[in-house]
Design an enzyme around this catalytic site. Structure first.
Site, PDB file in Angstrom:
ATOM      1  N   MET A   1      -9.136   8.072  -0.099  1.00 17.93           N
ATOM      2  CA  MET A   1     -10.064   8.370   1.012  1.00 17.93           C
ATOM      3  C   MET A   1     -10.573   9.800   0.884  1.00 17.93           C
ATOM      4  O   MET A   1      -9.798  10.698   0.569  1.00 17.93           O
ATOM      5  CB  MET A   1      -9.312   8.255   2.347  1.00 17.93           C
ATOM      6  CG  MET A   1      -8.629   6.933   2.559  1.00 17.93           C
ATOM      7  SD  MET A   1      -7.745   6.937   4.131  1.00 17.93           S
ATOM      8  CE  MET A   1      -6.941   5.328   4.050  1.00 17.93           C
TER       9      MET A   1
ATOM     10  N   ASP B   1      -6.894  -6.759   3.546  1.00 23.80           N
ATOM     11  CA  ASP B   1      -6.286  -5.438   3.714  1.00 23.80           C
ATOM     12  C   ASP B   1      -6.395  -4.966   5.165  1.00 23.80           C
ATOM     13  O   ASP B   1      -7.502  -4.817   5.696  1.00 23.80           O
ATOM     14  CB  ASP B   1      -7.038  -4.457   2.794  1.00 23.80           C
ATOM     15  CG  ASP B   1      -6.439  -3.067   2.761  1.00 23.80           C
ATOM     16  OD1 ASP B   1      -5.368  -2.847   3.358  1.00 23.80           O
ATOM     17  OD2 ASP B   1      -7.065  -2.194   2.116  1.00 23.80           O
TER      18      ASP B   1
ATOM     19  N   HIS C   1      -8.232   1.132  -4.282  1.00 27.49           N
ATOM     20  CA  HIS C   1      -9.238   0.868  -3.240  1.00 27.49           C
ATOM     21  C   HIS C   1      -9.929   2.182  -2.902  1.00 27.49           C
ATOM     22  O   HIS C   1      -9.337   3.056  -2.271  1.00 27.49           O
ATOM     23  CB  HIS C   1      -8.490   0.278  -2.021  1.00 27.49           C
ATOM     24  CG  HIS C   1      -9.350   0.045  -0.823  1.00 27.49           C
ATOM     25  ND1 HIS C   1      -8.806  -0.190   0.428  1.00 27.49           N
ATOM     26  CD2 HIS C   1     -10.701  -0.008  -0.664  1.00 27.49           C
ATOM     27  CE1 HIS C   1      -9.784  -0.371   1.295  1.00 27.49           C
ATOM     28  NE2 HIS C   1     -10.930  -0.260   0.668  1.00 27.49           N
TER      29      HIS C   1
ATOM     30  N   MET D   1     -12.210   4.378  -0.867  1.00 17.91           N
ATOM     31  CA  MET D   1     -12.944   4.552   0.390  1.00 17.91           C
ATOM     32  C   MET D   1     -13.621   5.908   0.299  1.00 17.91           C
ATOM     33  O   MET D   1     -13.265   6.872   0.988  1.00 17.91           O
ATOM     34  CB  MET D   1     -11.967   4.473   1.574  1.00 17.91           C
ATOM     35  CG  MET D   1     -11.508   3.047   1.845  1.00 17.91           C
ATOM     36  SD  MET D   1      -9.969   2.993   2.765  1.00 17.91           S
ATOM     37  CE  MET D   1      -8.806   3.124   1.412  1.00 17.91           C
TER      38      MET D   1
ATOM     39  N   HIS E   1      -1.063  -1.105  -4.307  1.00 18.28           N
ATOM     40  CA  HIS E   1      -2.375  -0.812  -3.714  1.00 18.28           C
ATOM     41  C   HIS E   1      -2.476   0.691  -3.447  1.00 18.28           C
ATOM     42  O   HIS E   1      -1.621   1.287  -2.790  1.00 18.28           O
ATOM     43  CB  HIS E   1      -2.516  -1.608  -2.415  1.00 18.28           C
ATOM     44  CG  HIS E   1      -3.869  -1.531  -1.781  1.00 18.28           C
ATOM     45  ND1 HIS E   1      -4.940  -2.302  -2.188  1.00 18.28           N
ATOM     46  CD2 HIS E   1      -4.326  -0.782  -0.741  1.00 18.28           C
ATOM     47  CE1 HIS E   1      -5.994  -2.025  -1.422  1.00 18.28           C
ATOM     48  NE2 HIS E   1      -5.659  -1.098  -0.545  1.00 18.28           N
TER      49      HIS E   1
ATOM     50  N   MET F   1     -11.759  -6.444   4.555  1.00 21.04           N
ATOM     51  CA  MET F   1     -11.069  -5.480   5.420  1.00 21.04           C
ATOM     52  C   MET F   1     -10.806  -6.138   6.780  1.00 21.04           C
ATOM     53  O   MET F   1     -11.733  -6.575   7.461  1.00 21.04           O
ATOM     54  CB  MET F   1     -11.904  -4.215   5.608  1.00 21.04           C
ATOM     55  CG  MET F   1     -12.066  -3.356   4.368  1.00 21.04           C
ATOM     56  SD  MET F   1     -10.540  -2.935   3.520  1.00 21.04           S
ATOM     57  CE  MET F   1      -9.650  -2.040   4.795  1.00 21.04           C
TER      58      MET F   1
ATOM     59  N   SER G   1       2.166  -0.433   6.336  1.00 19.29           N
ATOM     60  CA  SER G   1       3.193  -0.093   7.323  1.00 19.29           C
ATOM     61  C   SER G   1       4.219  -1.219   7.500  1.00 19.29           C
ATOM     62  O   SER G   1       5.390  -0.950   7.771  1.00 19.29           O
ATOM     63  CB  SER G   1       2.537   0.245   8.659  1.00 19.29           C
ATOM     64  OG  SER G   1       1.653  -0.768   9.054  1.00 19.29           O
TER      65      SER G   1
ATOM     66  N   SER H   1       0.819  -1.203   0.000  1.00 14.05           N
ATOM     67  CA  SER H   1       0.000   0.000   0.000  1.00 14.05           C
ATOM     68  C   SER H   1       0.860   1.264   0.000  1.00 14.05           C
ATOM     69  O   SER H   1       1.609   1.530   0.945  1.00 14.05           O
ATOM     70  CB  SER H   1      -0.928   0.012   1.208  1.00 14.05           C
ATOM     71  OG  SER H   1      -1.577   1.269   1.256  1.00 14.05           O
TER      72      SER H   1
ATOM     73  N   PHE I   1      -7.105   4.296   8.000  1.00 14.68           N
ATOM     74  CA  PHE I   1      -5.744   4.578   8.450  1.00 14.68           C
ATOM     75  C   PHE I   1      -4.843   3.356   8.248  1.00 14.68           C
ATOM     76  O   PHE I   1      -5.305   2.219   8.406  1.00 14.68           O
ATOM     77  CB  PHE I   1      -5.733   4.946   9.944  1.00 14.68           C
ATOM     78  CG  PHE I   1      -6.623   6.119  10.251  1.00 14.68           C
ATOM     79  CD1 PHE I   1      -6.130   7.426  10.138  1.00 14.68           C
ATOM     80  CD2 PHE I   1      -7.945   5.938  10.607  1.00 14.68           C
ATOM     81  CE1 PHE I   1      -6.963   8.513  10.389  1.00 14.68           C
ATOM     82  CE2 PHE I   1      -8.782   7.020  10.854  1.00 14.68           C
ATOM     83  CZ  PHE I   1      -8.285   8.315  10.750  1.00 14.68           C
TER      84      PHE I   1
ATOM     85  N   ASP J   1      -4.817   3.647  -1.938  1.00 16.50           N
ATOM     86  CA  ASP J   1      -5.938   3.917  -1.038  1.00 16.50           C
ATOM     87  C   ASP J   1      -6.457   5.336  -1.225  1.00 16.50           C
ATOM     88  O   ASP J   1      -5.786   6.301  -0.828  1.00 16.50           O
ATOM     89  CB  ASP J   1      -5.476   3.752   0.416  1.00 16.50           C
ATOM     90  CG  ASP J   1      -5.265   2.297   0.784  1.00 16.50           C
ATOM     91  OD1 ASP J   1      -6.217   1.508   0.627  1.00 16.50           O
ATOM     92  OD2 ASP J   1      -4.153   1.948   1.226  1.00 16.50           O
TER      93      ASP J   1
HETATM   94  C1  DX5 Z   1      -6.750   1.112   5.435  1.00 13.35           C
HETATM   95  C2  DX5 Z   1      -6.244   0.958   4.016  1.00 13.35           C
HETATM   96  C3  DX5 Z   1      -5.107   0.029   3.914  1.00 13.35           C
HETATM   97  C4  DX5 Z   1      -3.847   0.495   4.638  1.00 13.35           C
HETATM   98  C5  DX5 Z   1      -3.229  -0.733   5.194  1.00 13.35           C
HETATM   99  O1  DX5 Z   1      -7.877   1.892   5.420  1.00 13.35           O
HETATM  100  O2  DX5 Z   1      -7.261   0.449   3.186  1.00 13.35           O
HETATM  101  O3  DX5 Z   1      -4.805  -0.342   2.584  1.00 13.35           O
HETATM  102  O4  DX5 Z   1      -2.937   1.159   3.808  1.00 13.35           O
HETATM  103  O5  DX5 Z   1      -2.212  -0.364   6.056  1.00 13.35           O
HETATM  104  P1  DX5 Z   1      -1.506  -1.378   7.033  1.00 13.35           P
HETATM  105  O6  DX5 Z   1      -0.941  -2.504   6.197  1.00 13.35           O
HETATM  106  O7  DX5 Z   1      -0.461  -0.550   7.691  1.00 13.35           O
HETATM  107  O8  DX5 Z   1      -2.570  -1.885   7.974  1.00 13.35           O
HETATM  108 ZN    ZN Z   2      -6.666  -0.387   1.183  1.00 11.13          ZN
END
Ligand code: DX5
Ligand code: ZN
Length: 214
Positions: A35, A173, A64, A66, A31, A135, A196, A6, A141, A33
């Site tokens: 948001m 994820d 992805h 959100m 990936h 999820m 992370s 990600s 986050f 994200d």
């Molecule tokens: C969370 C995101 C994830 C996020 C995962 O809302 O959809 O893709 O980047 O991060 P880690 O692997 O640190 O949980």
């Molecule tokens: Zn994601």
């Protein structure tokens, strides 16, 4: 195992460098994200960042969303370089129409399920889907703790897929590391997202390779 690091956890001041690192690693997908501060309580990035990433890699961009009302932006994401477009079940009133539109535009269609959403809600569209994203944290986050119930959800989803003769990829994820990743692999996950854990590691390339070998 398909590995989709990600980009949310990368160094945004060095997005070209980090994209190229992923490009030259054994990562299968990137990936992305997105948001909007409405569907989730955080804002990440949008089209210009996706386009910038697209310039530096020809790997599959696993986007992805959100965001509330994803229908309004499907074409913009396709133009910005998305290969897989995943929307949240919880954000789509007319999910069948949304999935059909994504596929009409030549992208692979995914649906994400929040931790509280049962897998059975996808039964009627399962045969149209290229991917289901489970999820294992509440979205919004990076760096959150893995919700252990996701593992059993993955194995039940695998059974549902067999029963419905569907062929979607099962991706997970949130909170993925080598330990939770191994549990998810034995439960039947086909693809793992990791943010992370990859970017916080001393050697991200080796960490991606370790996840791939699960
Ligand atoms: C969370 C995101 C994830 C996020 C995962 O809302 O959809 O893709 O980047 O991060 P880690 O692997 O640190 O949980
Ligand atoms: Zn994601």
């Amino acid at each position: 195992m398909i590995v989709s690091p990600s980009v949310l956890s990368c160094d945004f001041g060095n997005i070209q460098r980090d994209t190229l690192m992923l490009h030259h690693s054994t990562a299968d997908w990137l990936h992305i994200d997105v948001m909007d501060g409405v569907f989730v309580p955080n804002i990440s990035f949008g089209f210009p960042v996706l386009q910038a990433i697209r310039k530096h890699t020809d790997k599959i961009l696993d986007v992805h969303l959100m965001i509330a009302n994803p229908d309004a932006y499907i074409e913009d994401f396709q133009k910005s370089g998305a290969d897989i477009l995943t929307v949240h079940y919880e954000a789509c009133t007319h999910l069948h129409r949304t999935i059909s539109r994504i596929k009409e535009l030549g992208m692979k269609a995914g649906v994400a399920l929040n931790p509280h959403t049962p897998i059975e809600v996808l039964s009627e569209v399962a045969n149209l889907l290229d991917l289901v994203l489970i999820m294992s944290v509440n979205p919004g986050f990076g760096g959150q703790k893995f919700i252990a119930a996701a593992t059993d959800k993955v194995s039940r989803l695998k059974t549902l897929r067999t029963n419905l003769k569907a062929s979607f990829i099962i991706e997970v994820d949130g909170g993925v590391n080598l330990e939770t990743g191994a549990q998810l692999a034995s439960a039947g996950a086909d693809a793992l997202v990791a943010g992370s854990f990859v970017f916080g590691a001393p050697d991200p390339v080796a960490t991606i390779a370790a996840l791939k070998s699960l």
